[in-house]
Design an enzyme around this catalytic site. Sequence first.
Site, PDB file in Angstrom:
ATOM      1  CB  SER A  38      -4.367  -2.463   0.288  1.00 30.26           C
ATOM      2  OG  SER A  38      -4.274  -1.707  -0.883  1.00 30.26           O
ATOM      3  CG  ASP A 188      -5.659   1.112   0.850  1.00 30.27           C
ATOM      4  OD1 ASP A 188      -5.298   0.527   1.889  1.00 30.27           O
ATOM      5  OD2 ASP A 188      -5.161   0.874  -0.262  1.00 30.27           O
TER       6      ASP A 188
END
Length: 307
Positions: A38, A188
């Site tokens: 991320s 993610d």
Amino acid sequence: MKADVIFEGGGIKGIGFVGAVVYLENQGFSWEKLAGTSAGSIVAALLAVGYSGKELKDLLLSLKYKNLLGVSSLKTIPFFGVKNYFSLFKRWGIYTGDELESWIEDLLQKKGKTKFKDLYVNGESRLKIIASDITNRDILILPDDLVNYGIDPLEFKISKAVRMSISIPIFFRPVILKYKNKLSYVVDGGIISNFPIWIFDTDRTPRWPTFGFKLKENSLSNTALGKKDIISYLIDIVDTVVDKKEERYFPLKDRVRTIEIQTLGVKTTEFNISTEKSVELFNSGYKSARDFYNSWNFNEYIKKYRG
């Protein structure tokens, strides 16, 4: 001095990583292999192509993060209007992520390294980026796992990999990976592994250290503070997934090589963060790295945990 580095996910709070990087670079460290999830994938990718911690400081402390959402002005994050609700339920995310991907691509082009082939050494990429394939319910380590999708890892764009890794559910639309007449929805990396401190470990005695950069969150959630609106509820879901999943399984052998950075109450999705708060986060990372370095001894680590 060489080191491998792994950066945790954490959205806007990743500004703290840059402070820690600057301190360690000032002590003479350079980065051999890098990995991130991320927001951590952004820092890892930019360092891998040649940006210094000082360059990242100048870049990130002056950045208006809300502009990366593709919305001209925001009063709250996320901003929910009729169009945003349509985008969420029709396309599985409020924001496309296209602006953020373009921003990363522009930065990579300035260093002349945009594809993973530009980062290969001895047949392996120096950079590893973590994403989550929710269609196959599996971790996606980029670029390595792309061969399983019939995609050439060498030719894959780094900015697209980062775009996959930062696709926080609800906020950003998933990336659709097309291969072999199939589709995979990629989001993610923190959904599966927010802090892949294990990624460069081998059975051999390491020649240089591996440092983890992890965010330490002490603030209360929105719902713990009594907020009962849908936005606060959704933000707490995101923060729980990104922040808490792996803390319970964080053994001492990994903790002793990890720099834990206080996030000062900043939320994962606080895209309207002020410059002043960004500076505080940077300073928190710098101080955390200094405290860690003053107590770190690589030879003792080897003797106790890898001997």
